[in-house]
Enzyme design. Structure first.
Site, PDB file in Angstrom:
ATOM      1  N   ASP A 179       0.812  -1.223   0.000  1.00 35.15           N
ATOM      2  CA  ASP A 179       0.000   0.000   0.000  1.00 35.15           C
ATOM      3  C   ASP A 179       0.846   1.275   0.000  1.00 35.15           C
ATOM      4  OD1 ASP A 179      -2.226  -1.733   0.296  1.00 35.15           O
ATOM      5  OD2 ASP A 179      -1.978  -1.719   2.466  1.00 35.15           O
ATOM      6  N   GLU A 183     -11.444   0.919  -3.200  1.00 38.41           N
ATOM      7  CA  GLU A 183     -10.776   1.458  -2.014  1.00 38.41           C
ATOM      8  C   GLU A 183      -9.520   2.218  -2.433  1.00 38.41           C
ATOM      9  OE1 GLU A 183     -10.259  -2.215   0.053  1.00 38.41           O
ATOM     10  OE2 GLU A 183      -8.557  -2.854  -1.183  1.00 38.41           O
TER      11      GLU A 183
END
Length: 535
Positions: A36, A205
Site C-alpha cells: 500500500d 478502495e
C-alpha cells in the site's frame, strides 16, 4: 589551496558517480513486506510510506532523491501512547493503507487503525519525526487520503459505500468531504463520488485525487488485494464530481496476464510528478516463485505518461508495455545511492536500528542495549497469542537469505525458551529455541504446532542460523560461527507465504524469548544478529 582541493575532489566524486550511475533500475524498489505505498515530493526530495498493520513502530517512512534508492528514516507511530495497537488486536488488523501528503510546510499521514479507533491523521515538520498525537476523525471506511485544491481547501477522500444502496455484492466506493485542518474535523456534507468503474465493481478502495490541466482525477484500487487487484481512474470538472470512469479502465492490472505471470495482485497505486515533469507511479505487487508468494506485498515503480481521452488527461502506465517491468530505464533524476543497512548488527548503539520491529504496542521496555549486547526479558507472552511477546524481528527481504545470531541463555527451567524465529502471524511461524539442556525446532502451520526436531545441548552459549531458499529453509546450531550442525529436515517455509498464511502482513525473522505463561526473571542475551541475501 584547501578550497581548490575540495572543489577538485567534489568534481572527481561527481564524475565517478555519473560514470557508475546505471541506466536502468530493478523492481521491486522496496522488497519484502511493504504494501500500500503512498508518495509525495517536496522540492527534489521524495517520501514514501507503507501500511504496517499490527507491527510497531507503525507507518515506515522512506526517503529518496531518485525514486530508486530508498532509505528508512523513521515511523509515523513511535510512542506507545500515541496510537495503541493493543493486546487482542487480531493478525492483519491495525494500521491499514496510509497516505502521505505535504502542504504549507507540514507533512500529513492519514490512515485507519482497524479494530482500534478508526481514521486519524498525524502531522510533522520533519518526515523523520517526531509525529504529532493523532487527530481522530470518526469517519467511515478505510484508506483515507487528503487533497488540497488551488483555493487552499482540504478534502478528505475516504472509502465506503455511504449511499445506502447495496445492489451488488461487495459494493464499496469513494466519498469526499471537506476537512478543516485547523479544527481537526470534517465539515459540511459528505458525498459519494464513485462505486468503481463498472456496475459490479468490488472492493473499491485506496482513493486519491489529483488535479492536472485543470481537471480532477480520482485514482482508486478495485478487485481486492489478491489476483483480481487493479487500478482505475475517473475524471471530473469539479472536485465534487460527478466522476466519470475512463473507457480504458482498468489503467493498470496484472490479472489479464494469467496466474503464471511472475508478478500478480498489482494495484493500490499513487502518482508522483518529478521536478523534471516526468510522472511515475508506485504500487504494490506480489512476486511468485514455485507457486508461492513468500515475501508478500512489495512496492514497485513504473513510469506513467498522460495522454488525452475525450479532453481529459488519461494516465498510461508503463507505455508500450502495459505491465510492471522487472528492469527498465530509471527516472531522469540524479543517481543518489543511500547507505545500506549493515548485515551484522552488533547492538553497539543506545537504540535499536530502524529495521527492528515489535508485535503490537510494547507498553513497557522489556529489553536493554548494553556493552554490545541485546538483552531480552523472558516473559510469559507467546507467539501463538495476540499479545506483545518478547519478539524483536526484521523483515525478510529476499527469496534466498541467511539469518544468524549468537545467544547466551542459561535457564534450567523447561518452560523457558529463547532463540531464533521466522514469523508471519500468530498461527504461522517456525522457531529454533534453547530449552534447558536441549534445542528444539518447532513449526506452527495454520495454528497446528508440531515439534520437528530435538537435540541435547550443553552450555549456555549457542549459535543459531537459518538459510532460506524460497519455500525451503535449513536450521542449524553450533558452538561457533564455523561449527554449525543442521537440526531436523529441510523445513517448509511456505508456512509464512501468502498462499498458506493469508492475511495482509509479511514474513519477519529475529529473536524471541518466552516463559510460556509463567512469570520469570530470566533473560536472554544476543551478542549480534546477521541478516543477508544469499545469491
Amino acid at each position: 589551496m584547501k578550497k581548490i582541493l575540495k572543489v577538485m575532489l567534489l568534481l572527481v566524486a561527481t564524475q565517478i558517480i555519473a560514470q557508475t550511475a546505471p541506466e536502468t533500475f530493478e523492481n521491486p524498489i522496496l522488497s519484502g513486506f511493504y504494501p500500500d505505498p503512498s508518495i509525495c515530493r517536496v522540492g527534489d526530495d521524495y517520501y514514501m510510506v507503507n501500511s504496517s498493520f499490527e507491527w510497531f513502530p507503525g507507518m515506515p517512512i522512506h526517503h529518496s532523491k531518485d525514486l530508486v534508492n530508498w532509505e528508512l528514516i523513521g515511523y509515523g507511530i513511535t510512542r506507545p501512547n500515541q496510537v495503541e495497537l493493543p493486546k487482542g488486536l487480531k493478525d492483519s488488523r491495525g494500521i491499514y493503507a496510509v497516505t502521505i501528503r505535504h502542504h504549507d510546510g507540514v507533512f500529513y499521514l492519514i490512515t485507519t487503525c482497524v479494530n482500534c479507533d478508526g481514521n486519524f491523521y498525524v502531522t510533522a515538520k520533519n518526515p523523520a519525526g517526531p509525529w504529532s498525537d493523532p487527530v481522530w476523525l470518526g469517519s467511515r471506511g478505510i484508506d483515507p487520503s487528503l487533497f488540497w485544491d488551488d483555493d487552499g481547501k482540504c478534502y478528505y477522500v475516504g472509502h465506503a459505500n455511504i449511499s445506502g444502496l447495496n445492489d451488488w455484492p461487495d459494493k464499496n466506493g469513494a466519498w469526499i468531504q471537506e476537512l478543516d485542518t485547523k479544527q481537526g474535523k470534517l465539515i459540511g456534507q459528505a458525498k459519494q463520488i464513485t462505486h468503481g468503474h463498472a456496475a459490479n465493481a468490488r472492493w473499491t478502495e485506496g482513493p486519491h485525487i489529483y488535479k492536472k490541466d485543470g481537471k480532477y482525477l480520482l485514482l482508486v484500487a478495485e478487485g481486492g488485494t489478491g489476483f483480481q487487484h487493479s487500478v482505475t481512474m475517473h475524471h471530473s470538472d469539479s472536485v465534487w464530481g460527478p466522476y466519470v470512469p475512463f473507457h480504458s479502465n482498468p489503467v493498470m492490472s496484472h490479472r489479464q496476464l494469467g496466474k503464471d505471470f511472475p508478478v500478480h495482485s498489482v494495484g493500490h497505486a499513487d502518482l508522483i510528478e518529478t521536478q523534471n515533469n516526468e510522472w511515475w507511479a508506485v504500487m504494490l505487487g506480489k512476486r511468485k516463485k514455485e507457486d508461492f508468494s513468500l515475501l508478500a506485498r512489495e512496492t514497485f515503480l513504473t513510469p506513467v505518461k498522460f495522454e488525452s481521452e475525450e479532453g481529459y488527461p488519461l494516465p498510461v502506465f508503463n507505455p508500450g508495455i502495459g505491465h510492471l517491468s522487472f528492469e527498465q530505464k530509471r527516472p531522469n533524476l540524479p543517481w543518489s545511492p543511500v547507505k545500506k543497512v549493515e548485515e551484522k548488527d552488533e547492538f553497539v548503539n543506545s537504540e535499536l536500528g530502524l529495521e527492528w520491529n515489535f508485535l503490537r504496542t510494547p507498553y513497557s521496555k522489556w529489553y536493554t542495549l548494553e556493552k554490545g549486547s541485546l538483552t531480552i526479558d523472558v516473559r510469559p507472552e507467546v507467539l501463538d497469542s495476540l499479545v506483545n511477546p518478547s519478539l524483536i524481528v526484521r523483515r525478510i527481504q529476499h527469496h534466498k537469505f541467511e539469518a544468524s545470531t549468537k545467544m547466551v541463555f542459561n535457564s534450567k527451567k523447561s518452560n523457558e525458551q529463547a532463540g531464533l524465529v521466522v514469523y508471519r502471524n500468530s498461527t504461522n511461524h517456525i522457531q529454533l529455541v534453547k530449552e534447558k539442556n536441549e534445542l528444539v525446532l518447532i513449526a506452527t502451520k495454520k495454528g497446528n504446532r508440531k515439534e520437528m526436531a530435538r537435540v541435547p545441548f550443553k552450555g549456555k552459549e549457542v549459535y543459531f542460523k537459518i538459510e532460506g531458499d524460497n519455500i525451503r529453509a535449513t536450521f542449524s546450531y553450533g558452538t561457533s560461527e564455523n561449527d554449525y550442525k543442521t537440526i531436523g529436515d529441510t523445513q517448509d517455509l511456505s508456512i509464512v507465504s501468502d498462499e498458506v498464511a493469508g492475511g495482509f502482513s509479511g514474513p519477519f525473522v529475529g529473536m524471541y524469548a518466552t516463559s510460556n505463561g509463567v512469570k520469570s526473571k530470566s533473560k536472554a542475551n544476543f551478542d549480534w544478529f546477521i541478516y543477508k541475501e544469499n545469491k
